[in-house]
Design a protein around this motif. Structure first.
Motif, PDB file in Angstrom:
ATOM      1  N   ARG A 163       5.056  18.614  38.913  1.00 30.48           N
ATOM      2  CA  ARG A 163       4.894  19.757  38.013  1.00 30.48           C
ATOM      3  C   ARG A 163       6.189  20.085  37.287  1.00 30.48           C
ATOM      4  NH1 ARG A 163       2.604  24.390  41.544  1.00 30.48           N
ATOM      5  NH2 ARG A 163       2.893  25.595  39.635  1.00 30.48           N
ATOM      6  N   VAL A 164       7.331  19.824  37.913  1.00 31.91           N
ATOM      7  CA  VAL A 164       8.609  20.022  37.220  1.00 31.91           C
ATOM      8  C   VAL A 164       8.669  19.127  35.997  1.00 31.91           C
ATOM      9  CG1 VAL A 164      11.085  19.739  37.377  1.00 31.91           C
ATOM     10  CG2 VAL A 164       9.845  20.707  39.294  1.00 31.91           C
TER      11      VAL A 164
ATOM     12  N   ALA B 257      19.445  10.496  38.411  1.00 38.29           N
ATOM     13  CA  ALA B 257      20.105  11.808  38.421  1.00 38.29           C
ATOM     14  C   ALA B 257      21.447  11.680  39.131  1.00 38.29           C
ATOM     15  CB  ALA B 257      19.238  12.838  39.124  1.00 38.29           C
ATOM     16  N   SER B 258      22.512  12.186  38.509  1.00 38.41           N
ATOM     17  CA  SER B 258      23.839  12.148  39.129  1.00 38.41           C
ATOM     18  C   SER B 258      24.039  13.289  40.110  1.00 38.41           C
ATOM     19  CB  SER B 258      24.928  12.209  38.049  1.00 38.41           C
ATOM     20  OG  SER B 258      24.815  11.101  37.180  1.00 38.41           O
ATOM     21  N   PHE B 259      23.233  14.330  39.976  1.00 39.37           N
ATOM     22  CA  PHE B 259      23.278  15.405  40.962  1.00 39.37           C
ATOM     23  C   PHE B 259      21.913  16.090  40.987  1.00 39.37           C
ATOM     24  CE2 PHE B 259      24.769  17.334  36.997  1.00 39.37           C
ATOM     25  CZ  PHE B 259      23.994  18.479  36.896  1.00 39.37           C
ATOM     26  N   ALA B 260      21.643  16.755  42.092  1.00 34.03           N
ATOM     27  CA  ALA B 260      20.382  17.470  42.238  1.00 34.03           C
ATOM     28  C   ALA B 260      20.594  18.646  43.181  1.00 34.03           C
ATOM     29  CB  ALA B 260      19.290  16.550  42.785  1.00 34.03           C
ATOM     30  N   LEU B 261      19.819  19.698  42.970  1.00 36.51           N
ATOM     31  CA  LEU B 261      19.906  20.894  43.802  1.00 36.51           C
ATOM     32  C   LEU B 261      18.500  21.441  44.012  1.00 36.51           C
ATOM     33  CD1 LEU B 261      21.824  23.020  45.143  1.00 36.51           C
ATOM     34  CD2 LEU B 261      21.644  24.315  43.004  1.00 36.51           C
TER      35      LEU B 261
ATOM     36  N   ARG C 107      14.711  24.042  41.526  1.00 39.56           N
ATOM     37  CA  ARG C 107      14.841  22.595  41.409  1.00 39.56           C
ATOM     38  C   ARG C 107      15.691  22.289  40.179  1.00 39.56           C
ATOM     39  NH1 ARG C 107       9.806  23.463  43.541  1.00 39.56           N
ATOM     40  NH2 ARG C 107       8.978  21.951  45.049  1.00 39.56           N
ATOM     41  N   VAL C 108      16.804  21.599  40.349  1.00 44.60           N
ATOM     42  CA  VAL C 108      17.687  21.265  39.236  1.00 44.60           C
ATOM     43  C   VAL C 108      18.174  19.829  39.421  1.00 44.60           C
ATOM     44  CG1 VAL C 108      19.812  21.812  38.000  1.00 44.60           C
ATOM     45  CG2 VAL C 108      18.474  23.658  39.035  1.00 44.60           C
ATOM     46  N   ILE C 109      18.186  19.066  38.336  1.00 38.97           N
ATOM     47  CA  ILE C 109      18.786  17.734  38.335  1.00 38.97           C
ATOM     48  C   ILE C 109      19.691  17.627  37.112  1.00 38.97           C
ATOM     49  CG2 ILE C 109      16.917  16.581  39.579  1.00 38.97           C
ATOM     50  CD1 ILE C 109      15.835  15.649  36.885  1.00 38.97           C
ATOM     51  N   GLY C 110      20.547  16.618  37.090  1.00 40.86           N
ATOM     52  CA  GLY C 110      21.422  16.464  35.935  1.00 40.86           C
ATOM     53  C   GLY C 110      22.280  15.230  35.989  1.00 40.86           C
ATOM     54  N   ASN C 111      23.125  15.089  34.966  1.00 42.63           N
ATOM     55  CA  ASN C 111      24.073  13.967  34.917  1.00 42.63           C
ATOM     56  C   ASN C 111      25.336  14.399  34.183  1.00 42.63           C
ATOM     57  OD1 ASN C 111      23.606  13.848  32.139  1.00 42.63           O
ATOM     58  ND2 ASN C 111      22.135  12.180  32.301  1.00 42.63           N
TER      59      ASN C 111
ATOM     60  N   ALA D  18      18.585  19.923  33.911  1.00 48.99           N
ATOM     61  CA  ALA D  18      17.154  20.094  33.645  1.00 48.99           C
ATOM     62  C   ALA D  18      16.510  20.526  34.949  1.00 48.99           C
ATOM     63  CB  ALA D  18      16.522  18.795  33.143  1.00 48.99           C
ATOM     64  N   GLY D  19      15.598  21.495  34.884  1.00 43.34           N
ATOM     65  CA  GLY D  19      15.013  21.933  36.139  1.00 43.34           C
ATOM     66  C   GLY D  19      13.942  22.970  35.964  1.00 43.34           C
ATOM     67  N   ALA D  20      13.546  23.558  37.085  1.00 43.88           N
ATOM     68  CA  ALA D  20      12.483  24.546  37.085  1.00 43.88           C
ATOM     69  C   ALA D  20      12.727  25.576  38.167  1.00 43.88           C
ATOM     70  CB  ALA D  20      11.132  23.878  37.290  1.00 43.88           C
ATOM     71  N   LEU D  21      12.334  26.802  37.874  1.00 41.02           N
ATOM     72  CA  LEU D  21      12.409  27.915  38.805  1.00 41.02           C
ATOM     73  C   LEU D  21      10.992  28.403  39.069  1.00 41.02           C
ATOM     74  CD1 LEU D  21      15.283  29.930  37.047  1.00 41.02           C
ATOM     75  CD2 LEU D  21      15.503  28.105  38.750  1.00 41.02           C
ATOM     76  N   THR D  22      10.649  28.599  40.318  1.00 41.36           N
ATOM     77  CA  THR D  22       9.317  29.077  40.689  1.00 41.36           C
ATOM     78  C   THR D  22       9.415  30.510  41.200  1.00 41.36           C
ATOM     79  OG1 THR D  22       8.568  26.858  41.260  1.00 41.36           O
ATOM     80  CG2 THR D  22       7.318  28.690  42.175  1.00 41.36           C
ATOM     81  N   TYR D  23       8.576  31.392  40.632  1.00 38.83           N
ATOM     82  CA  TYR D  23       8.591  32.815  40.959  1.00 38.83           C
ATOM     83  C   TYR D  23       7.350  33.208  41.756  1.00 38.83           C
ATOM     84  CZ  TYR D  23      12.536  33.336  37.765  1.00 38.83           C
ATOM     85  OH  TYR D  23      13.774  33.220  37.158  1.00 38.83           O
ATOM     86  N   THR D  24       7.354  34.436  42.248  1.00 39.73           N
ATOM     87  CA  THR D  24       6.248  34.912  43.078  1.00 39.73           C
ATOM     88  C   THR D  24       4.952  35.031  42.288  1.00 39.73           C
ATOM     89  OG1 THR D  24       7.006  37.167  42.648  1.00 39.73           O
ATOM     90  CG2 THR D  24       7.705  36.147  44.720  1.00 39.73           C
TER      91      THR D  24
END
Length: 345
Positions: free
Chosen positions: A5-6, A219-223, A250-254, A263-269
């Protein structure tokens, strides 16, 4: 929210943002140097769960070393970051977390390849990380025996904990698990990881969806973060409104031009919280763009390119490129904060 979904959400950001996301997701990862180095005579074995195991099992699965209960889990291709224009600032940050210097035959840009780290809420804000590369075990031990003053200004001290040599400098400690894998953290995080190794088998205790994100190709990094049970997040929402109702990150990048691409996504209530979060992110971007004026005043941080934000139901997707000047400033601040925290006991 699944990682699929991201990726789907990123498609709603439009063609320009998709090109940025494609950079993040599709550029080939930098070549990673082989893990080969020197160590002591018993480097082929490691003590886990009261049994001697092949040490290469730890090298193959560093995430299995981290404690359970992780709030934020991250991955960094350190080799890729060192080859970018951010190498000097990364060096300062790593030496704040792993306080070794030339007397230990340790050079971060040469010896660190990958970093996996977790933030925890055990007795406050705790962290634990696994650094992989090549480490001179004998030189590290000699440095500890000599109580060498480290780069953070505290002496390196060796003690024994959970059947391992524990090296500390201030409030930061580390354990050389193998010649290619070092466990580091503040004292609480580090001891929790060592207790787990002492009493448990070598198996992962971090959520599978986080592991999947960290394994994103190129991806060079992810969180990845699970903030759903963290009351401190709600408290911080007063200063950072986009945190209100935030559940998952969820975040990824280079490290491609202009510096660092996210680039990423935030999920809320719920969808309303997501809509508020999207607005807050756009406002945050407007505030951040003030930094672009600093370059005209001689501060040299560079401009802030536009953030692309899109909402779908309870999810907010975004892409953001940042110039190297701003990222350097952020890394210097992080290194100074880590150095200060390491000296507070």
């Amino acid at each position: 929210m699944t990682n699929t979904r991201v990726r789907t959400l990123l498609h709603s950001l439009g063609a320009a943002a998709l090109r940025r996301a494609a950079v993040v997701l599709a550029i080939a990862a930098s070549a990673v140097p082989a893990l080969a180095g020197c160590g002591g005579a018993d480097d082929s074995l490691a003590l886990v769960g009261g049994e001697k195991i092949d040490a290469t099992a730890i090298d193959r699965d560093p995430l299995a070393v981290l404690p359970s209960g992780v709030v934020m889990l991250g991955y960094l291709d350190a080799a890729a970051m060192f080859t970018s224009g951010l190498g000097g600032e990364v060096n300062q940050l790593i030496t704040s977390l792993l306080p070794l210097g030339p007397e230990s035959n340790f050079v971060p840009a040469r010896d660190i390849v990958k970093i996996y780290g977790g933030l925890y809420a055990m007795q406050g804000a705790d962290f634990c990380a696994v650094m992989q590369g090549n480490f001179d075990v004998d030189a590290i031990r000699r440095s500890a025996d000599a109580r060498t003053v480290t780069v953070i200004g505290a002496p390196l001290v060796k003690t024994r904990y959970a059947d391992n040599d524990l090296f500390t400098a201030g409030n930061v400690g580390f354990v050389v698990l193998t010649p290619h894998t070092i466990l580091t953290g503040n004292e609480t995080g580090l001891r929790r990881a060592l207790d787990r190794l002492r009493f448990s088998k070598l198996q992962r205790s971090v959520p599978s969806w986080m592991v999947e994100l960290l394994g994103t190709k190129s991806a060079s990094f992810a969180l990845a973060g699970d903030l759903s049970s963290q009351p401190a997040v709600a408290s911080a929402a007063g200063q950072l409104p986009f945190l209100a109702g935030l559940q998952y990150v969820r975040v990824i990048g280079n490290f491609q031009p202009p510096g660092v691409n996210f680039a990423g996504a935030l999920t809320y209530t719920d969808p309303q919280s997501a809509a508020n979060g999207a607005v807050a992110l756009r406002n945050l971007e407007q505030i951040a763009r003030i930094a672009s004026l600093l370059s005209s005043w001689g501060f040299g941080y560079g401009s802030v390119p536009p953030m692309q934000v899109a909402q779908r139901e309870s999810d907010v997707g975004f892409t953001l490129p940042l110039g190297e000047g701003i990222v350097r400033m952020l890394l210097r601040t992080a290194a100074e904060t880590a150095r200060t925290a390491a000296l507070v006991r």
